[in-house]
Design a protein around this motif. Sequence first.
Motif, mmCIF file in Angstrom:
data_model
loop_
_atom_site.group_PDB
_atom_site.id
_atom_site.type_symbol
_atom_site.label_atom_id
_atom_site.label_comp_id
_atom_site.label_asym_id
_atom_site.label_seq_id
_atom_site.Cartn_x
_atom_site.Cartn_y
_atom_site.Cartn_z
ATOM 1 N N SER A 157 0.442 -1.518 0.122
ATOM 2 C CA SER A 157 -0.096 0.055 0.190
ATOM 3 C C SER A 157 0.617 0.694 -0.317
ATOM 4 N N ARG A 158 0.168 1.893 -0.502
ATOM 5 C CA ARG A 158 0.756 3.569 -0.550
ATOM 6 C C ARG A 158 0.980 4.180 0.439
ATOM 7 N N GLN A 159 -0.008 3.848 2.240
ATOM 8 C CA GLN A 159 0.329 4.304 3.185
ATOM 9 C C GLN A 159 0.631 4.284 4.479
ATOM 10 N N LYS A 160 1.014 4.507 4.844
ATOM 11 C CA LYS A 160 1.953 4.362 5.899
ATOM 12 C C LYS A 160 1.106 2.821 7.525
ATOM 13 N N PRO A 161 0.974 2.223 7.450
ATOM 14 C CA PRO A 161 0.782 1.328 7.995
ATOM 15 C C PRO A 161 -0.038 2.231 9.639
ATOM 16 N N ILE A 162 -0.396 1.784 9.956
ATOM 17 C CA ILE A 162 -1.068 1.888 11.913
ATOM 18 C C ILE A 162 -1.124 0.450 12.621
ATOM 19 N N THR A 163 -0.066 0.797 13.546
ATOM 20 C CA THR A 163 -0.273 -0.699 14.844
ATOM 21 C C THR A 163 -1.609 -0.370 15.649
ATOM 22 N N VAL A 164 -1.898 -1.618 15.869
ATOM 23 C CA VAL A 164 -3.047 -1.575 16.952
ATOM 24 C C VAL A 164 -2.615 -3.136 17.482
ATOM 25 N N GLN A 165 -2.514 -2.762 18.884
ATOM 26 C CA GLN A 165 -2.587 -3.914 20.093
ATOM 27 C C GLN A 165 -3.715 -4.207 19.687
ATOM 28 N N VAL A 166 -3.821 -5.868 20.519
ATOM 29 C CA VAL A 166 -4.997 -6.008 21.195
ATOM 30 C C VAL A 166 -4.906 -6.991 22.379
ATOM 31 N N ILE A 167 -4.976 -6.576 22.946
ATOM 32 C CA ILE A 167 -5.524 -7.926 24.241
ATOM 33 C C ILE A 167 -6.830 -8.816 24.703
ATOM 34 N N ALA A 168 -7.233 -10.055 24.193
ATOM 35 C CA ALA A 168 -8.225 -10.660 24.773
ATOM 36 C C ALA A 168 -8.086 -11.113 26.310
ATOM 37 N N LEU A 169 -9.314 -10.226 26.476
ATOM 38 C CA LEU A 169 -9.572 -10.493 28.062
ATOM 39 C C LEU A 169 -11.000 -11.526 28.311
ATOM 40 N N ASP A 170 -11.892 -11.522 29.767
ATOM 41 C CA ASP A 170 -12.313 -12.544 29.425
ATOM 42 C C ASP A 170 -13.671 -11.342 29.732
ATOM 43 N N TRP A 171 -14.562 -11.205 29.268
ATOM 44 C CA TRP A 171 -15.153 -11.729 27.796
ATOM 45 C C TRP A 171 -14.887 -10.522 27.140
ATOM 46 N N LYS A 172 -14.048 -10.334 26.776
ATOM 47 C CA LYS A 172 -14.257 -8.151 26.110
ATOM 48 C C LYS A 172 -12.942 -8.147 25.001
ATOM 49 N N TRP A 173 -12.761 -7.714 24.278
ATOM 50 C CA TRP A 173 -11.214 -7.406 23.439
ATOM 51 C C TRP A 173 -11.237 -5.977 23.681
ATOM 52 N N LEU A 174 -9.960 -5.397 24.495
ATOM 53 C CA LEU A 174 -8.870 -4.047 24.692
ATOM 54 C C LEU A 174 -8.235 -4.337 23.059
ATOM 55 N N PHE A 175 -8.412 -3.028 22.896
ATOM 56 C CA PHE A 175 -7.592 -2.558 21.531
ATOM 57 C C PHE A 175 -6.550 -1.430 21.635
ATOM 58 N N VAL A 176 -5.553 -1.235 21.993
ATOM 59 C CA VAL A 176 -4.396 0.049 22.584
ATOM 60 C C VAL A 176 -3.885 0.527 20.984
ATOM 61 N N TYR A 177 -3.837 1.678 20.799
ATOM 62 C CA TYR A 177 -3.318 2.922 19.921
ATOM 63 C C TYR A 177 -1.941 2.641 20.185
ATOM 64 N N PRO A 178 -0.861 2.504 20.454
ATOM 65 C CA PRO A 178 0.340 3.188 20.637
ATOM 66 C C PRO A 178 0.367 4.440 20.097
ATOM 67 N N GLU A 179 0.280 4.026 18.784
ATOM 68 C CA GLU A 179 0.933 6.160 18.248
ATOM 69 C C GLU A 179 -0.420 7.085 18.401
ATOM 70 N N GLN A 180 -1.635 6.298 18.611
ATOM 71 C CA GLN A 180 -2.260 7.785 18.571
ATOM 72 C C GLN A 180 -2.603 7.891 20.326
ATOM 73 N N GLY A 181 -2.521 6.989 21.210
ATOM 74 C CA GLY A 181 -2.146 7.039 23.202
ATOM 75 C C GLY A 181 -3.329 7.433 22.929
ATOM 76 N N VAL A 182 -4.516 6.096 22.161
ATOM 77 C CA VAL A 182 -5.709 6.183 22.906
ATOM 78 C C VAL A 182 -5.849 4.446 23.214
ATOM 79 N N ALA A 183 -7.479 4.169 23.835
ATOM 80 C CA ALA A 183 -7.183 3.248 23.698
ATOM 81 C C ALA A 183 -8.953 2.775 24.471
ATOM 82 N N SER A 184 -9.281 1.049 23.252
ATOM 83 C CA SER A 184 -11.032 1.336 23.035
ATOM 84 C C SER A 184 -11.134 -0.226 23.286
#
Length: 288
Positions: free
Chosen positions: A117-144
């Motif tokens: 791709s011509r676009q620069k990739p972004i990184t998303v860090q994923v942590i699986a919990l009981d029973w939910k998903w945590l998404f961390v955006y290290p470059e943006q400094g936020v999480a969901s």
Amino acid sequence: MLIRATRRAGFLAALATTACAPALLDPAGPVAAGEKTLLINSLAVMLGIVLPVILATIAFAWWFRASNTRAKHLPEWSYSGKLELLVWSVPLLVIIFLGGMGWVASHDLDPQRPLASRQKPITVQVIALDWKWLFVYPEQGVASVNRLVIPAGTPVQFRITSATVMNSFFVPQLGSQIYAMAGMEAKLNLMADRPGRFRGLSAHYSGEGFSDMDFTVDAVPPRQFAAWAAGTKGQGPALNGASYLALAKQHGSIAPFTYGSVPPGFFAAAVRQAGAPVHETDNGGRES
């Protein structure tokens, strides 16, 4: 009663097919499109032997029926080298074709292989919990939590782990599923070709809350993603050791929400915990 049961079975089969079709046959990214092509090509190759066998079975049954006096009965016949070669060569060719396609696809669709791709990739860090998903955006400094927002047309490099039992991260319309395991980091590269909302889920049974362990994937235009990240940063709770432990202890279905800040090295600390949630430290979530 039999007619009613037959109708019910047909309805359920049609419903199941309809439910699966949008995810499997409506890819929204290059990885899923490659997997769809592999699925269709493999089906075509297998039908190349299945359909002739079905037709030959019907033809043989019709030709050698009891009322056909033109059919020759050869009770002494037992072996033909040419026929034996034909019988074994066809399935051998099918296996060779399927193996070749699988070998090529396994390299082209390697989860760790970066997407062109011509676009620069972004990184998303994923942590699986009981029973939910945590998404961390290290470059943006936020999480969901239970909501993944990504820019359409931009490769996403996922780094995936589990803070509990083994799980499986899967977005059918984007492509490959990959396992999340405690103390380990898996890598997956995906991309959404177009804006849209897609379903993400856990593809591995992990306990009583497994059926509700799904999440929403919102692929939005890059400018909208940047606005979402900027609007989220500094708003709402902070993701640190205490809030992470509180999140890990929550059970049942959780409505999506965001964290306005994430300390550096949070994901690495979660991986090092090897299945135990990150402990509260004096560094705001980082290990001491």
